[in-house]
Design a protein around this motif. Structure first.
Motif, PDB file in Angstrom:
ATOM      1  N   SER A   1       0.808  -1.221   0.000  1.00 47.84           N
ATOM      2  CA  SER A   1       0.000   0.000   0.000  1.00 47.84           C
ATOM      3  C   SER A   1       0.840   1.270   0.000  1.00 47.84           C
ATOM      4  CB  SER A   1      -0.935  -0.004   1.223  1.00 47.84           C
ATOM      5  OG  SER A   1      -1.872  -1.054   1.142  1.00 47.84           O
ATOM      6  N   GLY A   2       2.039   1.199   0.582  1.00 44.39           N
ATOM      7  CA  GLY A   2       2.906   2.372   0.633  1.00 44.39           C
ATOM      8  C   GLY A   2       3.446   2.802  -0.719  1.00 44.39           C
ATOM      9  N   PHE A   3       3.186   2.008  -1.760  1.00 50.05           N
ATOM     10  CA  PHE A   3       3.641   2.369  -3.107  1.00 50.05           C
ATOM     11  C   PHE A   3       2.704   3.360  -3.790  1.00 50.05           C
ATOM     12  CE2 PHE A   3       6.356  -1.603  -4.397  1.00 50.05           C
ATOM     13  CZ  PHE A   3       7.266  -1.260  -3.419  1.00 50.05           C
ATOM     14  N   SER A   4       1.567   3.672  -3.185  1.00 50.67           N
ATOM     15  CA  SER A   4       0.549   4.457  -3.896  1.00 50.67           C
ATOM     16  C   SER A   4       1.057   5.815  -4.367  1.00 50.67           C
ATOM     17  CB  SER A   4      -0.692   4.634  -3.010  1.00 50.67           C
ATOM     18  OG  SER A   4      -0.374   5.323  -1.813  1.00 50.67           O
ATOM     19  N   LYS A   5       1.769   6.532  -3.507  1.00 49.04           N
ATOM     20  CA  LYS A   5       2.254   7.868  -3.886  1.00 49.04           C
ATOM     21  C   LYS A   5       3.281   7.810  -5.020  1.00 49.04           C
ATOM     22  CE  LYS A   5      -0.259  10.025  -0.843  1.00 49.04           C
ATOM     23  NZ  LYS A   5      -1.432  10.822  -1.258  1.00 49.04           N
ATOM     24  N   PRO A   6       4.336   7.004  -4.903  1.00 50.56           N
ATOM     25  CA  PRO A   6       5.295   6.959  -6.022  1.00 50.56           C
ATOM     26  C   PRO A   6       4.699   6.397  -7.304  1.00 50.56           C
ATOM     27  CG  PRO A   6       5.892   5.372  -4.316  1.00 50.56           C
ATOM     28  CD  PRO A   6       4.850   6.255  -3.732  1.00 50.56           C
ATOM     29  N   VAL A   7       3.768   5.445  -7.212  1.00 51.35           N
ATOM     30  CA  VAL A   7       3.138   4.927  -8.428  1.00 51.35           C
ATOM     31  C   VAL A   7       2.360   6.027  -9.134  1.00 51.35           C
ATOM     32  CG1 VAL A   7       1.301   3.425  -9.301  1.00 51.35           C
ATOM     33  CG2 VAL A   7       3.045   2.494  -7.772  1.00 51.35           C
ATOM     34  N   GLU A   8       1.580   6.794  -8.381  1.00 45.93           N
ATOM     35  CA  GLU A   8       0.802   7.887  -8.980  1.00 45.93           C
ATOM     36  C   GLU A   8       1.719   8.924  -9.622  1.00 45.93           C
ATOM     37  OE1 GLU A   8      -1.575   9.365  -5.806  1.00 45.93           O
ATOM     38  OE2 GLU A   8      -2.704   7.494  -5.583  1.00 45.93           O
ATOM     39  N   ARG A   9       2.805   9.255  -8.928  1.00 45.03           N
ATOM     40  CA  ARG A   9       3.724  10.277  -9.442  1.00 45.03           C
ATOM     41  C   ARG A   9       4.426   9.794 -10.715  1.00 45.03           C
ATOM     42  NH1 ARG A   9       8.882  10.224  -8.370  1.00 45.03           N
ATOM     43  NH2 ARG A   9       8.619   9.023  -6.441  1.00 45.03           N
ATOM     44  N   ILE A  10       4.930   8.578 -10.704  1.00 46.88           N
ATOM     45  CA  ILE A  10       5.676   8.063 -11.849  1.00 46.88           C
ATOM     46  C   ILE A  10       4.749   7.778 -13.025  1.00 46.88           C
ATOM     47  CG2 ILE A  10       7.046   6.084 -12.646  1.00 46.88           C
ATOM     48  CD1 ILE A  10       8.330   6.060  -9.814  1.00 46.88           C
ATOM     49  N   ALA A  11       3.522   7.315 -12.749  1.00 44.94           N
ATOM     50  CA  ALA A  11       2.550   7.088 -13.824  1.00 44.94           C
ATOM     51  C   ALA A  11       2.255   8.391 -14.564  1.00 44.94           C
ATOM     52  CB  ALA A  11       1.269   6.491 -13.255  1.00 44.94           C
TER      53      ALA A  11
ATOM     54  N   GLU B   1       1.749  -4.966 -13.076  1.00 51.14           N
ATOM     55  CA  GLU B   1       3.082  -5.450 -13.419  1.00 51.14           C
ATOM     56  C   GLU B   1       3.939  -5.613 -12.160  1.00 51.14           C
ATOM     57  OE1 GLU B   1       6.375  -6.794 -15.559  1.00 51.14           O
ATOM     58  OE2 GLU B   1       4.223  -6.760 -16.001  1.00 51.14           O
ATOM     59  N   LEU B   2       3.808  -4.688 -11.216  1.00 53.95           N
ATOM     60  CA  LEU B   2       4.525  -4.839  -9.948  1.00 53.95           C
ATOM     61  C   LEU B   2       4.081  -6.112  -9.232  1.00 53.95           C
ATOM     62  CD1 LEU B   2       4.374  -1.151  -8.643  1.00 53.95           C
ATOM     63  CD2 LEU B   2       6.442  -2.364  -9.355  1.00 53.95           C
ATOM     64  N   GLY B   3       2.766  -6.370  -9.268  1.00 61.94           N
ATOM     65  CA  GLY B   3       2.251  -7.581  -8.650  1.00 61.94           C
ATOM     66  C   GLY B   3       2.770  -8.832  -9.333  1.00 61.94           C
ATOM     67  N   ARG B   4       2.840  -8.795 -10.659  1.00 65.89           N
ATOM     68  CA  ARG B   4       3.353  -9.947 -11.408  1.00 65.89           C
ATOM     69  C   ARG B   4       4.798 -10.237 -11.041  1.00 65.89           C
ATOM     70  NH1 ARG B   4       6.230 -11.433 -15.599  1.00 65.89           N
ATOM     71  NH2 ARG B   4       6.966  -9.320 -16.047  1.00 65.89           N
ATOM     72  N   ARG B   5       5.558  -9.167 -10.784  1.00 64.57           N
ATOM     73  CA  ARG B   5       6.969  -9.326 -10.423  1.00 64.57           C
ATOM     74  C   ARG B   5       7.165  -9.608  -8.933  1.00 64.57           C
ATOM     75  NH1 ARG B   5      10.724  -5.019 -13.781  1.00 64.57           N
ATOM     76  NH2 ARG B   5       9.580  -5.061 -15.779  1.00 64.57           N
TER      77      ARG B   5
ATOM     78  N   VAL C   1       6.941  -7.593  -6.372  1.00 61.65           N
ATOM     79  CA  VAL C   1       7.749  -6.543  -5.769  1.00 61.65           C
ATOM     80  C   VAL C   1       7.252  -6.277  -4.349  1.00 61.65           C
ATOM     81  CG1 VAL C   1       8.382  -4.110  -5.936  1.00 61.65           C
ATOM     82  CG2 VAL C   1       8.291  -5.525  -7.994  1.00 61.65           C
ATOM     83  N   VAL C   2       8.178  -6.023  -3.427  1.00 64.96           N
ATOM     84  CA  VAL C   2       7.818  -5.809  -2.022  1.00 64.96           C
ATOM     85  C   VAL C   2       8.369  -4.472  -1.537  1.00 64.96           C
ATOM     86  CG1 VAL C   2       7.778  -8.286  -1.580  1.00 64.96           C
ATOM     87  CG2 VAL C   2       9.890  -7.008  -1.164  1.00 64.96           C
ATOM     88  N   ALA C   3       7.944  -4.074  -0.328  1.00 65.08           N
ATOM     89  CA  ALA C   3       8.412  -2.825   0.271  1.00 65.08           C
ATOM     90  C   ALA C   3       9.933  -2.816   0.331  1.00 65.08           C
ATOM     91  CB  ALA C   3       7.830  -2.674   1.672  1.00 65.08           C
ATOM     92  N   GLY C   4      10.516  -1.668   0.018  1.00 65.14           N
ATOM     93  CA  GLY C   4      11.967  -1.541  -0.042  1.00 65.14           C
ATOM     94  C   GLY C   4      12.501  -1.638  -1.458  1.00 65.14           C
ATOM     95  N   GLN C   5      11.611  -2.015  -2.397  1.00 62.63           N
ATOM     96  CA  GLN C   5      12.018  -2.117  -3.806  1.00 62.63           C
ATOM     97  C   GLN C   5      11.370  -1.002  -4.636  1.00 62.63           C
ATOM     98  OE1 GLN C   5      10.793  -6.320  -4.418  1.00 62.63           O
ATOM     99  NE2 GLN C   5      12.954  -6.767  -4.731  1.00 62.63           N
ATOM    100  N   GLU C   6      11.263   0.166  -4.020  1.00 60.46           N
ATOM    101  CA  GLU C   6      10.629   1.290  -4.702  1.00 60.46           C
ATOM    102  C   GLU C   6      11.286   1.655  -6.019  1.00 60.46           C
ATOM    103  OE1 GLU C   6       9.122   1.687  -0.534  1.00 60.46           O
ATOM    104  OE2 GLU C   6      10.925   0.949  -1.531  1.00 60.46           O
ATOM    105  N   ASP C   7      12.583   1.372  -6.159  1.00 62.82           N
ATOM    106  CA  ASP C   7      13.281   1.698  -7.398  1.00 62.82           C
ATOM    107  C   ASP C   7      12.717   0.922  -8.590  1.00 62.82           C
ATOM    108  OD1 ASP C   7      14.337  -0.516  -5.932  1.00 62.82           O
ATOM    109  OD2 ASP C   7      16.049  -0.594  -7.294  1.00 62.82           O
ATOM    110  N   LEU C   8      12.064  -0.220  -8.319  1.00 60.66           N
ATOM    111  CA  LEU C   8      11.513  -1.018  -9.409  1.00 60.66           C
ATOM    112  C   LEU C   8      10.250  -0.404  -9.999  1.00 60.66           C
ATOM    113  CD1 LEU C   8      12.023  -4.688  -8.153  1.00 60.66           C
ATOM    114  CD2 LEU C   8      13.390  -3.376  -9.775  1.00 60.66           C
ATOM    115  N   ILE C   9       9.633   0.532  -9.282  1.00 64.50           N
ATOM    116  CA  ILE C   9       8.463   1.218  -9.837  1.00 64.50           C
ATOM    117  C   ILE C   9       8.878   1.976 -11.096  1.00 64.50           C
ATOM    118  CG2 ILE C   9       6.645   2.918  -9.418  1.00 64.50           C
ATOM    119  CD1 ILE C   9       6.946   2.310  -6.419  1.00 64.50           C
TER     120      ILE C   9
END
Length: 333
Positions: free
Chosen positions: A285-295, A308-312, A314-322
């Protein structure tokens, strides 16, 4: 009925909602109000826990030490708690300093399949005679049998309770019941549940947890938290009271505090299309802000990024993968 121990991470998980920019004045006000309402535990710090303030995860406006010291001054009966992820929080620098300030409760967390990394931190905190709990984050990513194995490790290290987190807000009550029942039947220490509201199920899931024997629940004022927010504290306490459970919380004072907090600083979360997709995809859930910004930056639909993040996985601490996912999707388009 067993009493239910409530832990309030408004000043920790809630900071995700405002990019970790809680002010010292807001922290001071809120800690005074929850003490007055007799909330058992107040969890304080950066959204990702002690020592997590960084460029990658977001820098806190106020340091860990100043947050904790401010709350320690105001709390007499309410216990002061912290969330600790080994790797972000070191024992000698971060944990020792927090304990010296007067932290009472330490929740040592790992990804749901990596409990091994919590051993040193749990043992250290037990040796310092603190209340210590193990936390399994992103627990939807592992079957009940694996959660039991990881919980038993934490119990063997000295954890006095185990909390599973629905970090992505992806659970339905049937999922909660299965996993809580397995844990309650397999470990001797109390079991807790931390809900997120991405699919609008936070209260229902919390109730499902206690129906299967959980005795600890997390909730935040007005649901203030990452993504679509957490279980809403005032609602949860009211519903538990209606059902006959004891929490020790003064509901009237809690309701008054929630009105003041919303007026002064709380950004009330809500379930939107992105949070629904985040829950469906099983993304933190903590990815919401960076996902919105990068999208927005790459002119992409955030829903595509979430899936795509779900398919991969990805977990907390891997924000760079967004960003990596966004670049990849942009090139495909």
């Amino acid at each position: 009925m067993n009493p239910i121990l409530i832990s309030d991470p408004t000043l920790r998980d809630g900071s995700h909602a405002i990019r970790h920019q809680l002010t010292i004045q807001q922290i001071d006000l809120y800690s005074k109000m929850v003490e007055d309402a007799s909330v058992p535990i107040l969890e304080v710090g950066h959204g990702n826990g002690l020592g997590a303030s960084s460029l990658q995860l977001g820098e806190s406006l106020v340091s860990d030490i100043d947050m904790l010291a401010t709350c320690r001054t105001n709390l007499r009966n309410t216990k002061l708690g912290i969330h600790v992820i080994p790797g972000f929080a070191t024992i000698n620098r971060d944990l020792k300093s927090a304990i010296d300030i007067g932290v009472n409760v330490v929740r040592v967390a790992s990804h749901c399949t990596e409990a091994d990394i919590t051993k040193r931190h749990i043992e250290y905190c037990r040796n310092r005679e603190l209340d210590v709990y193990g936390v399994l984050m992103m627990s939807h990513m592992a079957p009940a049998s694996v959660l039991v194995e990881e919980a038993m490790k934490m119990e063997s290290y000295g954890a006095q309770g185990i909390i599973i987190m629905d970090s992505a807000g992806s659970y339905l009550p049937v999922n909660v019941k299965e996993k809580i029942k397995a844990l309650v039947n397999s470990v001797a220490v109390p079991i807790g549940f931390h809900a997120h509201n991405n699919l609008g199920m936070a209260i229902a899931n919390s109730l499902a947890a206690i129906e299967e024997g959980a005795t600890m629940l997390d909730a935040t004022m007005r649901g203030f938290g990452a993504g679509a927010g957490n279980a809403q504290l005032e609602i949860l306490v009211a519903v538990l009271q209606q059902l006959g459970y004891k929490t020790g919380i003064d509901l009237y004072k809690l309701l008054d505090a929630s009105d003041v907090a919303e007026k002064e600083f709380l950004k009330v979360p809500y379930v939107n299309s992105s949070s629904i997709v985040s829950g469906m995809a099983g993304v933190f859930s903590g990815f919401s802000k960076p996902v919105e910004r990068i999208a927005k930056q790459y002119n992409l639909d955030p829903k595509d990024i979430y899936f795509e993040l779900g398919r991969r996985k990805v977990v907390a601490g891997q924000e760079d993968l967004i960003l990596e996912v966004a670049v990849s999707l942009s090139q495909l388009r």
